[in-house]
Design a protein around this motif. Structure first.
Motif, PDB file in Angstrom:
ATOM      1  N   ASN A 158      47.724 -72.523 -42.099  1.00 30.47           N
ATOM      2  CA  ASN A 158      48.709 -72.043 -41.142  1.00 30.47           C
ATOM      3  C   ASN A 158      48.020 -71.265 -40.028  1.00 30.47           C
ATOM      4  O   ASN A 158      47.156 -70.427 -40.299  1.00 30.47           O
ATOM      5  N   VAL A 159      48.401 -71.539 -38.782  1.00 36.34           N
ATOM      6  CA  VAL A 159      47.808 -70.851 -37.640  1.00 36.34           C
ATOM      7  C   VAL A 159      48.928 -70.280 -36.772  1.00 36.34           C
ATOM      8  O   VAL A 159      49.754 -71.036 -36.232  1.00 36.34           O
ATOM      9  N   ASP A 160      48.964 -68.970 -36.649  1.00 34.22           N
ATOM     10  CA  ASP A 160      49.945 -68.299 -35.796  1.00 34.22           C
ATOM     11  C   ASP A 160      49.469 -68.426 -34.346  1.00 34.22           C
ATOM     12  O   ASP A 160      48.506 -67.781 -33.933  1.00 34.22           O
ATOM     13  N   ALA A 161      50.159 -69.277 -33.594  1.00 36.12           N
ATOM     14  CA  ALA A 161      49.766 -69.561 -32.211  1.00 36.12           C
ATOM     15  C   ALA A 161      50.629 -68.820 -31.193  1.00 36.12           C
ATOM     16  O   ALA A 161      50.630 -69.166 -30.008  1.00 36.12           O
ATOM     17  N   ALA A 162      51.353 -67.791 -31.632  1.00 38.49           N
ATOM     18  CA  ALA A 162      52.275 -67.100 -30.736  1.00 38.49           C
ATOM     19  C   ALA A 162      51.576 -66.454 -29.552  1.00 38.49           C
ATOM     20  O   ALA A 162      52.203 -66.192 -28.528  1.00 38.49           O
ATOM     21  N   GLY A 163      50.270 -66.217 -29.673  1.00 43.56           N
ATOM     22  CA  GLY A 163      49.539 -65.620 -28.567  1.00 43.56           C
ATOM     23  C   GLY A 163      49.476 -66.499 -27.341  1.00 43.56           C
ATOM     24  O   GLY A 163      49.357 -66.002 -26.212  1.00 43.56           O
ATOM     25  N   VAL A 164      49.565 -67.828 -27.523  1.00 45.66           N
ATOM     26  CA  VAL A 164      49.547 -68.743 -26.377  1.00 45.66           C
ATOM     27  C   VAL A 164      50.837 -69.545 -26.268  1.00 45.66           C
ATOM     28  O   VAL A 164      51.248 -69.916 -25.163  1.00 45.66           O
ATOM     29  N   VAL A 165      51.489 -69.834 -27.389  1.00 42.33           N
ATOM     30  CA  VAL A 165      52.745 -70.591 -27.372  1.00 42.33           C
ATOM     31  C   VAL A 165      53.877 -69.585 -27.224  1.00 42.33           C
ATOM     32  O   VAL A 165      54.452 -69.098 -28.202  1.00 42.33           O
ATOM     33  N   LYS A 166      54.211 -69.262 -25.968  1.00 42.98           N
ATOM     34  CA  LYS A 166      55.138 -68.145 -25.742  1.00 42.98           C
ATOM     35  C   LYS A 166      56.030 -68.305 -24.517  1.00 42.98           C
ATOM     36  O   LYS A 166      56.887 -67.454 -24.270  1.00 42.98           O
ATOM     37  N   ARG A 167      55.874 -69.377 -23.744  1.00 44.91           N
ATOM     38  CA  ARG A 167      56.650 -69.535 -22.513  1.00 44.91           C
ATOM     39  C   ARG A 167      57.741 -70.582 -22.677  1.00 44.91           C
ATOM     40  O   ARG A 167      57.544 -71.590 -23.339  1.00 44.91           O
ATOM     41  N   GLY A 168      58.867 -70.327 -22.017  1.00 39.15           N
ATOM     42  CA  GLY A 168      59.952 -71.306 -22.024  1.00 39.15           C
ATOM     43  C   GLY A 168      61.299 -70.636 -22.064  1.00 39.15           C
ATOM     44  O   GLY A 168      61.466 -69.586 -22.683  1.00 39.15           O
ATOM     45  N   GLY A 169      62.281 -71.258 -21.418  1.00 39.64           N
ATOM     46  CA  GLY A 169      63.623 -70.702 -21.376  1.00 39.64           C
ATOM     47  C   GLY A 169      64.523 -71.300 -22.430  1.00 39.64           C
ATOM     48  O   GLY A 169      64.127 -72.189 -23.187  1.00 39.64           O
ATOM     49  N   PRO A 170      65.756 -70.804 -22.514  1.00 36.53           N
ATOM     50  CA  PRO A 170      66.712 -71.321 -23.494  1.00 36.53           C
ATOM     51  C   PRO A 170      67.099 -72.752 -23.160  1.00 36.53           C
ATOM     52  O   PRO A 170      67.003 -73.169 -22.003  1.00 36.53           O
ATOM     53  N   PRO A 171      67.501 -73.545 -24.155  1.00 36.72           N
ATOM     54  CA  PRO A 171      67.698 -73.141 -25.543  1.00 36.72           C
ATOM     55  C   PRO A 171      66.465 -73.292 -26.423  1.00 36.72           C
ATOM     56  O   PRO A 171      66.480 -72.915 -27.582  1.00 36.72           O
ATOM     57  N   ALA A 172      65.355 -73.832 -25.900  1.00 38.46           N
ATOM     58  CA  ALA A 172      64.217 -74.176 -26.757  1.00 38.46           C
ATOM     59  C   ALA A 172      63.144 -73.107 -26.803  1.00 38.46           C
ATOM     60  O   ALA A 172      62.282 -73.127 -27.679  1.00 38.46           O
ATOM     61  N   GLY A 173      63.162 -72.158 -25.863  1.00 31.64           N
ATOM     62  CA  GLY A 173      62.098 -71.167 -25.843  1.00 31.64           C
ATOM     63  C   GLY A 173      60.746 -71.825 -25.633  1.00 31.64           C
ATOM     64  O   GLY A 173      60.587 -72.710 -24.792  1.00 31.64           O
ATOM     65  N   ALA A 174      59.754 -71.430 -26.415  1.00 29.62           N
ATOM     66  CA  ALA A 174      58.379 -71.908 -26.254  1.00 29.62           C
ATOM     67  C   ALA A 174      58.100 -73.196 -27.019  1.00 29.62           C
ATOM     68  O   ALA A 174      56.937 -73.559 -27.203  1.00 29.62           O
ATOM     69  N   HIS A 175      59.139 -73.896 -27.429  1.00 31.03           N
ATOM     70  CA  HIS A 175      58.939 -75.069 -28.284  1.00 31.03           C
ATOM     71  C   HIS A 175      57.984 -76.098 -27.675  1.00 31.03           C
ATOM     72  O   HIS A 175      57.213 -76.731 -28.392  1.00 31.03           O
ATOM     73  N   SER A 176      58.015 -76.264 -26.355  1.00 28.83           N
ATOM     74  CA  SER A 176      57.172 -77.273 -25.707  1.00 28.83           C
ATOM     75  C   SER A 176      55.976 -76.678 -24.981  1.00 28.83           C
ATOM     76  O   SER A 176      55.289 -77.392 -24.245  1.00 28.83           O
ATOM     77  N   ASP A 177      55.685 -75.416 -25.216  1.00 27.88           N
ATOM     78  CA  ASP A 177      54.560 -74.755 -24.543  1.00 27.88           C
ATOM     79  C   ASP A 177      53.269 -74.982 -25.338  1.00 27.88           C
ATOM     80  O   ASP A 177      52.701 -74.064 -25.923  1.00 27.88           O
ATOM     81  N   ILE A 178      52.801 -76.223 -25.334  1.00 28.42           N
ATOM     82  CA  ILE A 178      51.677 -76.570 -26.206  1.00 28.42           C
ATOM     83  C   ILE A 178      50.449 -77.076 -25.457  1.00 28.42           C
ATOM     84  O   ILE A 178      49.435 -77.368 -26.097  1.00 28.42           O
ATOM     85  N   VAL A 179      50.522 -77.177 -24.133  1.00 31.79           N
ATOM     86  CA  VAL A 179      49.362 -77.682 -23.393  1.00 31.79           C
ATOM     87  C   VAL A 179      48.440 -76.506 -23.100  1.00 31.79           C
ATOM     88  O   VAL A 179      48.551 -75.832 -22.065  1.00 31.79           O
TER      89      VAL A 179
END
Length: 442
Positions: free
Chosen positions: A406-427
């Motif tokens: 398990n890798v907590d990626a919240a340090g970089v996966v953190k941008r995005g608006g509702p309703p998905a939040g950072a769900h697609s912030d993976i690049v």
């Protein structure tokens, strides 16, 4: 000369239909090409739900871009999986151009791009989609009209055609949904829509808004109806992702292993693409050991999927029980607390299946420690020996050679608006580095 859609080379596109059948020409070019280009490590990336073909191509171009500079001596090949999911055009994706509809003040209407995507995703349902669009546009006040909307949504997504799609990768209770999808929307539609509208209001409130501040105005239940439609397509795409992975990608990886057994395969999936590549493990022919790593980015499926025993029912295991042992290397699961799609909407949709009644919409995140948590919110659960890292630490460490990580990626996966939040912030370069570290690609 026009710039190629994906800047890395060699790159192949692997396309599947809804039943997991590949485009034979593209598959054959891949199988022949890896030998011709002397590929040693093949990175295979599957996009998620809510993505169209052009969006998938932009995703692959952005994610793969730093890899040649990170491992200049490696003989890497790249594959972008394209499968028939769909995209709601009003959902913003970090670093991607927003649709015109997303720039307008949000109303629960069915914009033309989303309507077109529904028509492509659910062929033969044009009349139903027209009726759904009419209700979202008119927003009648009668509760009976919301119930009619719920009936139309069930009609749109609940019928699983006979044949391979029904046979392969059926959902099970260990994933938080019943075997038969009609039960998902058995409750009063108006109540479900109100819960979704309340959750959306909570997600859209500015940080620091006092609890209850939004209660001065009543959420529009038709906002919740629009989200109900989104979540209904979620379940349809969930079934499809498993089918494409098991019947499609797993078999192609097996064919690649038969023809080029020296090629090391690394599977990467985002959202439902994470589910797709995980189900590919179940579709591998017996004895195939060429998959050297699997990296899941914000996986939209049960965090108990790989467990041999469920904490709340020790008689049952996860839908992919033990399949991580098919990997000749680690299964790395990235997650982020900033992913609203998985921290709020995923458990709320699970509540629609009859679980955790009585929990208010803004509090649904608390459910994630219980039965129906998502892989991309808190990682792999109930698999003994699972290791855990922060992303920065994982990039410094030598990752385990096998098992779940398990890798907590919240340090970089953190941008995005509702309703998905950072769900697609993976690049992110860091996530590309993690794929290389998981696969020991040098």
């Amino acid at each position: 000369m026009a710039k190629p859609a994906v800047g890395v080379t060699p790159y192949w596109e692997l396309t599947f239909d809804a039943d997991g059948d590949p485009d034979a020409g593209r598959r054959d070019r891949l199988l022949a090409g890896v030998a011709r280009h002397d590929v040693r490590d093949l990175i295979v990336f599957a996009h998620g739900w809510n993505s169209d073909r052009s969006g998938a191509t932009r995703l692959y171009d952005g994610f793969f871009a730093p890899i040649p500079r990170l491992v200049p001596e490696a003989r890497v090949g790249y594959v972008g999986v394209v499968w028939p999911s769909m995209r709601f055009s009003d959902e913003p994706i970090p670093d991607f151009p927003r649709a015109v509809a997303a720039e307008m003040p949000r109303r629960p209407v069915l914009d033309k791009d989303t309507r077109h995507a529904l028509l492509e995703t659910f062929p033969g349902r044009a009349t139903v989609i027209d009726q759904i669009a009419r209700l979202l546009d008119q927003q009648p006040r009668e509760e009976a009209e919301l119930d009619e909307f719920g009936r139309l949504v069930r009609l749109l997504v609940d019928v699983v055609p006979p044949g391979p799609q029904a046979l392969f990768a059926a959902d099970t209770l260990c994933e938080g949904v019943p075997q038969d999808s009609p039960d998902l929307f058995a409750g009063p539609t108006a109540a479900v829509c109100e819960d979704f509208a309340q959750a959306l209001t909570h997600l859209e409130a500015p940080d620091g808004t006092p609890e209850g501040a939004a209660s001065f105005s009543f959420p529009n239940p038709w906002e919740g109806a629009h989200e109900l439609l989104r979540q209904a397509t979620y379940y349809a795409m969930k079934r499809r992702a498993g089918t494409v992975g098991e019947r499609g990608l797993g078999r192609v990886v097996g064919q690649l292993a038969a023809g080029s057994p020296e090629v090391r395969v690394h599977l990467v999936g985002h959202s439902f693409g994470a589910r797709l590549v995980s189900f590919a493990l179940r579709g591998l022919p017996k004895g195939v050991r060429t998959v050297k790593s699997v990296t899941l980015l914000q996986g939209a499926f049960s965090h108990y999927a790989f467990a041999s025993r469920l904490p709340h029912d020790t008689r049952a295991g996860g839908v992919l029980e033990g399949q991580h042992n098919r990997i000749d290397g680690p299964l790395v699961c990235c997650y982020s607390r900033h992913d609203s799609a998985l921290s709020t909407m995923y458990p709320l949709a699970s509540r629609m299946a009859g679980d955790a009644r009585g929990i208010a919409a803004p509090d649904v995140g608390r459910m994630l420690g219980a039965k129906w948590g998502a892989m991309g919110h808190d990682g792999v659960q109930a698999v003994p020996g699972t290791k855990s890292y922060k992303l920065a630490d994982a990039l410094k460490a030598k990752l385990p050679a096998s098992g779940c990580v398990n890798v907590d990626a919240a340090g970089v996966v953190k941008r995005g608006g509702p309703p998905a939040g950072a769900h697609s912030d993976i690049v992110h370069r860091e996530l590309a580095q993690l794929v290389l570290a998981a696969g020991r690609i040098r």
